[in-house]
Design a protein around this motif. Structure first.
Motif, PDB file in Angstrom:
ATOM      1  N   GLN A 129       7.435   5.064 -18.946  1.00 46.74           N
ATOM      2  CA  GLN A 129       7.858   3.879 -19.695  1.00 46.74           C
ATOM      3  C   GLN A 129       6.987   2.699 -19.249  1.00 46.74           C
ATOM      4  O   GLN A 129       7.318   1.977 -18.314  1.00 46.74           O
ATOM      5  N   ALA A 130       5.884   2.526 -19.940  1.00 44.75           N
ATOM      6  CA  ALA A 130       4.853   1.582 -19.512  1.00 44.75           C
ATOM      7  C   ALA A 130       5.365   0.154 -19.437  1.00 44.75           C
ATOM      8  O   ALA A 130       5.070  -0.577 -18.476  1.00 44.75           O
ATOM      9  N   ASP A 131       6.131  -0.276 -20.435  1.00 47.60           N
ATOM     10  CA  ASP A 131       6.620  -1.658 -20.429  1.00 47.60           C
ATOM     11  C   ASP A 131       7.551  -1.915 -19.249  1.00 47.60           C
ATOM     12  O   ASP A 131       7.515  -2.995 -18.646  1.00 47.60           O
ATOM     13  N   ARG A 132       8.368  -0.925 -18.914  1.00 53.74           N
ATOM     14  CA  ARG A 132       9.265  -1.086 -17.766  1.00 53.74           C
ATOM     15  C   ARG A 132       8.455  -1.190 -16.467  1.00 53.74           C
ATOM     16  O   ARG A 132       8.784  -1.980 -15.581  1.00 53.74           O
ATOM     17  N   VAL A 133       7.407  -0.392 -16.375  1.00 54.95           N
ATOM     18  CA  VAL A 133       6.543  -0.452 -15.190  1.00 54.95           C
ATOM     19  C   VAL A 133       5.880  -1.817 -15.093  1.00 54.95           C
ATOM     20  O   VAL A 133       5.844  -2.437 -14.018  1.00 54.95           O
ATOM     21  N   LEU A 134       5.349  -2.308 -16.213  1.00 54.18           N
ATOM     22  CA  LEU A 134       4.694  -3.617 -16.209  1.00 54.18           C
ATOM     23  C   LEU A 134       5.678  -4.720 -15.835  1.00 54.18           C
ATOM     24  O   LEU A 134       5.332  -5.641 -15.077  1.00 54.18           O
ATOM     25  N   TRP A 156       0.842  -1.203   0.000  1.00 55.83           N
ATOM     26  CA  TRP A 156       0.000   0.000   0.000  1.00 55.83           C
ATOM     27  C   TRP A 156       0.872   1.247   0.000  1.00 55.83           C
ATOM     28  O   TRP A 156       0.582   2.212  -0.727  1.00 55.83           O
ATOM     29  N   TYR A 157       1.907   1.231   0.820  1.00 59.78           N
ATOM     30  CA  TYR A 157       2.810   2.386   0.864  1.00 59.78           C
ATOM     31  C   TYR A 157       3.468   2.601  -0.497  1.00 59.78           C
ATOM     32  O   TYR A 157       3.549   3.739  -0.985  1.00 59.78           O
ATOM     33  N   MET A 158       3.937   1.541  -1.110  1.00 57.18           N
ATOM     34  CA  MET A 158       4.614   1.665  -2.391  1.00 57.18           C
ATOM     35  C   MET A 158       3.672   2.195  -3.477  1.00 57.18           C
ATOM     36  O   MET A 158       4.072   2.985  -4.329  1.00 57.18           O
ATOM     37  N   LEU A 159       2.410   1.759  -3.440  1.00 55.10           N
ATOM     38  CA  LEU A 159       1.460   2.155  -4.475  1.00 55.10           C
ATOM     39  C   LEU A 159       0.925   3.574  -4.271  1.00 55.10           C
ATOM     40  O   LEU A 159       0.517   4.222  -5.238  1.00 55.10           O
ATOM     41  N   ASN A 160       0.913   4.047  -3.031  1.00 51.22           N
ATOM     42  CA  ASN A 160       0.286   5.332  -2.750  1.00 51.22           C
ATOM     43  C   ASN A 160       1.265   6.453  -2.402  1.00 51.22           C
ATOM     44  O   ASN A 160       0.879   7.619  -2.454  1.00 51.22           O
ATOM     45  N   LYS A 161       2.484   6.104  -2.070  1.00 46.19           N
ATOM     46  CA  LYS A 161       3.433   7.114  -1.610  1.00 46.19           C
ATOM     47  C   LYS A 161       4.687   7.216  -2.464  1.00 46.19           C
ATOM     48  O   LYS A 161       5.601   7.970  -2.116  1.00 46.19           O
ATOM     49  N   THR A 162       4.755   6.477  -3.547  1.00 50.93           N
ATOM     50  CA  THR A 162       5.947   6.517  -4.397  1.00 50.93           C
ATOM     51  C   THR A 162       5.555   6.798  -5.843  1.00 50.93           C
ATOM     52  O   THR A 162       4.409   6.581  -6.254  1.00 50.93           O
ATOM     53  N   ALA A 163       6.527   7.279  -6.602  1.00 48.37           N
ATOM     54  CA  ALA A 163       6.290   7.540  -8.025  1.00 48.37           C
ATOM     55  C   ALA A 163       5.969   6.244  -8.759  1.00 48.37           C
ATOM     56  O   ALA A 163       5.146   6.229  -9.687  1.00 48.37           O
ATOM     57  N   TRP A 164       6.620   5.156  -8.352  1.00 53.81           N
ATOM     58  CA  TRP A 164       6.355   3.860  -8.979  1.00 53.81           C
ATOM     59  C   TRP A 164       4.873   3.504  -8.866  1.00 53.81           C
ATOM     60  O   TRP A 164       4.253   3.056  -9.837  1.00 53.81           O
ATOM     61  N   GLY A 165       4.305   3.704  -7.695  1.00 56.11           N
ATOM     62  CA  GLY A 165       2.900   3.386  -7.496  1.00 56.11           C
ATOM     63  C   GLY A 165       1.988   4.224  -8.375  1.00 56.11           C
ATOM     64  O   GLY A 165       1.022   3.716  -8.959  1.00 56.11           O
ATOM     65  N   ARG A 166       2.292   5.515  -8.494  1.00 52.82           N
ATOM     66  CA  ARG A 166       1.475   6.376  -9.361  1.00 52.82           C
ATOM     67  C   ARG A 166       1.578   5.931 -10.810  1.00 52.82           C
ATOM     68  O   ARG A 166       0.595   5.989 -11.561  1.00 52.82           O
ATOM     69  N   HIS A 167       2.743   5.469 -11.199  1.00 55.42           N
ATOM     70  CA  HIS A 167       2.908   4.979 -12.568  1.00 55.42           C
ATOM     71  C   HIS A 167       2.122   3.688 -12.792  1.00 55.42           C
ATOM     72  O   HIS A 167       1.564   3.476 -13.878  1.00 55.42           O
ATOM     73  N   VAL A 168       2.057   2.832 -11.786  1.00 52.37           N
ATOM     74  CA  VAL A 168       1.284   1.595 -11.900  1.00 52.37           C
ATOM     75  C   VAL A 168      -0.184   1.917 -12.160  1.00 52.37           C
ATOM     76  O   VAL A 168      -0.825   1.342 -13.058  1.00 52.37           O
ATOM     77  N   TYR A 169      -0.734   2.850 -11.385  1.00 55.26           N
ATOM     78  CA  TYR A 169      -2.133   3.227 -11.580  1.00 55.26           C
ATOM     79  C   TYR A 169      -2.343   3.884 -12.950  1.00 55.26           C
ATOM     80  O   TYR A 169      -3.362   3.643 -13.607  1.00 55.26           O
ATOM     81  N   ALA A 170      -1.392   4.706 -13.366  1.00 54.99           N
ATOM     82  CA  ALA A 170      -1.526   5.388 -14.652  1.00 54.99           C
ATOM     83  C   ALA A 170      -1.520   4.399 -15.803  1.00 54.99           C
ATOM     84  O   ALA A 170      -2.333   4.494 -16.730  1.00 54.99           O
ATOM     85  N   VAL A 171      -0.618   3.433 -15.755  1.00 54.82           N
ATOM     86  CA  VAL A 171      -0.544   2.424 -16.811  1.00 54.82           C
ATOM     87  C   VAL A 171      -1.816   1.567 -16.821  1.00 54.82           C
ATOM     88  O   VAL A 171      -2.347   1.224 -17.885  1.00 54.82           O
ATOM     89  N   GLY A 172      -2.317   1.224 -15.652  1.00 57.54           N
ATOM     90  CA  GLY A 172      -3.533   0.429 -15.587  1.00 57.54           C
ATOM     91  C   GLY A 172      -4.753   1.165 -16.083  1.00 57.54           C
ATOM     92  O   GLY A 172      -5.645   0.580 -16.704  1.00 57.54           O
ATOM     93  N   ASP A 173      -4.794   2.477 -15.850  1.00 55.19           N
ATOM     94  CA  ASP A 173      -5.944   3.273 -16.279  1.00 55.19           C
ATOM     95  C   ASP A 173      -5.942   3.482 -17.784  1.00 55.19           C
ATOM     96  O   ASP A 173      -6.971   3.338 -18.445  1.00 55.19           O
TER      97      ASP A 173
END
Length: 358
Positions: free
Chosen positions: A248-253, A220-237
């Motif tokens: 870099q969507a592929d790198r995030v995935l 939860w901390y990683m997804l809500n408090k880090t840039a990586w987490g924001r990128h995960v949500y952005a790629v999923g949306d």
């Protein structure tokens, strides 16, 4: 001669004077109770599983009485959902990117077999055996991620195939034989650490239950408090929009699948302690059970929406339902029937909530 004095100019001014001078307005009609509820749930997706969990606890508490609220039963629910809960945490990462992973349980069992063989039969120090299992789980996740991002295979098909591969490796490495509890106790007791626990108000709380909660809080901390987490949500949306924004969507995935594999390896260590032995055919339905927890927990299968804590509540909801129905002497067949309807209702609610954004 000026244009305003011409017949055309006068005609223009006449028509302009008759035009509608009202300023554009947005529809600000008052929303009904249902619409307000829909918007509230859209902004707080975790609220749905919380409400369902509280309602389930109240209902089964009334039906089963003191037996349901006994310290033994409550601690048993936590123990029973701990492994599926950790798998649901791994599954949530994939679902948030609009994917699905049918191989999480197979990765978990494979890593438990690898750690068990190294520590029990080959004399490798348990710490090193676990490190190999963690690396192997991460590698298995990266393999899924590579096939999805580089080979461009759909996540469903990719993980359906790797599920068969990992399951076959489980049987090959283990010879279809379980590693007995006595052998683990003798050669590598550290592998069963998460099965131990302590007394708390008359109940046994296992370290594995605490590990599950720690995994969810960490992610939860990683997804809500880090840039990586924001990128995960952005790629999923919206993956294309995320790429246009410089992500870099592929790198995030790839990182998401690798992290999911690592979490599966953590679940493997916890599973050894929970079961007490290592079987290559254990947790056969873990893939579907993890998806159930994610869906019931309010994480959208379309990606980009939901909190990973919802999967924790989803796992607890399933555990409460199974415990309550069992205490109410409901046949196992109808327990499965009820869980099936729970999944359908959860997806229907998600579809209803998503209409807010349309």
């Amino acid at each position: 001669m000026s244009e305003t004095g011409s017949p055309k100019g006068q005609e223009f001014e006449h028509i302009l004077g008759q035009s509608d001078k009202r300023v554009a307005q947005f529809d600000d009609r008052p929303k009904g109770l249902v619409e307000k509820l829909q918007h509230m749930l859209h902004g707080n997706p975790t609220l749905v599983p919380v409400i369902v969990l509280v309602a389930a606890i109240v209902v089964f508490g009334l039906v089963a009485g003191d037996r349901f609220f006994s310290p033994f039963n409550l601690s048993l629910i936590l123990q029973q959902v701990s492994i599926i809960g950790i798998l649901a945490a791994a599954q949530s990462l994939i679902v948030l990117t609009a994917g699905i992973d049918l191989s999480v349980a197979a990765i978990m069992v494979l890593m438990s077999v690898i750690a068990g063989n190294l520590a029990v039969y080959m004399g490798v120090p348990p710490i090193l055996a676990l490190a190999v299992a963690f690396a192997g789980g991460t590698g298995a996740g990266l393999m899924n991620g590579f096939l999805v991002t580089k080979v461009k295979l759909p996540p469903f098909i990719t993980t359906l195939g790797t599920w068969s591969i990992f399951y076959a490796l489980n049987l090959w490495l283990s010879g279809a034989q379980s590693i007995r509890s006595q052998d683990i106790d003798k050669n590598a007791p550290l592998l069963k650490f998460w099965g131990e626990g302590f007394a708390f108000f008359g109940a046994k709380v296992t370290y594995g239950s605490l590990l599950m909660i720690a995994v969810f809080l960490g992610l939860w901390y990683m997804l809500n408090k880090t840039a990586w987490g924001r990128h995960v949500y952005a790629v999923g949306d919206d993956k294309e929009a995320a790429e246009l924004a410089g992500i870099q969507a592929d790198r995030v995935l790839l990182s998401v699948y690798g992290m999911a594999g690592l979490v599966c390896a953590v679940a493997a260590w916890a599973a050894i302690g929970r079961v007490g032995s290592i079987s290559p055919q254990s947790f056969y339905e873990g893939n579907l059970q993890s998806i159930t927890a994610v869906v019931v927990g309010g994480i959208s299968l379309f990606g980009g929406r939901g909190s990973i804590l919802g999967a924790l509540f989803g796992a607890l909801i399933v555990g409460v339902f199974q415990s309550g129905l069992r205490l109410a002497n409901v046949d196992v067949l109808w327990q499965v029937f009820a869980i099936g309807w729970l999944i359908i209702i959860a997806v229907a609610i998600d579809q209803w909530i998503r209409k807010v954004s349309k």
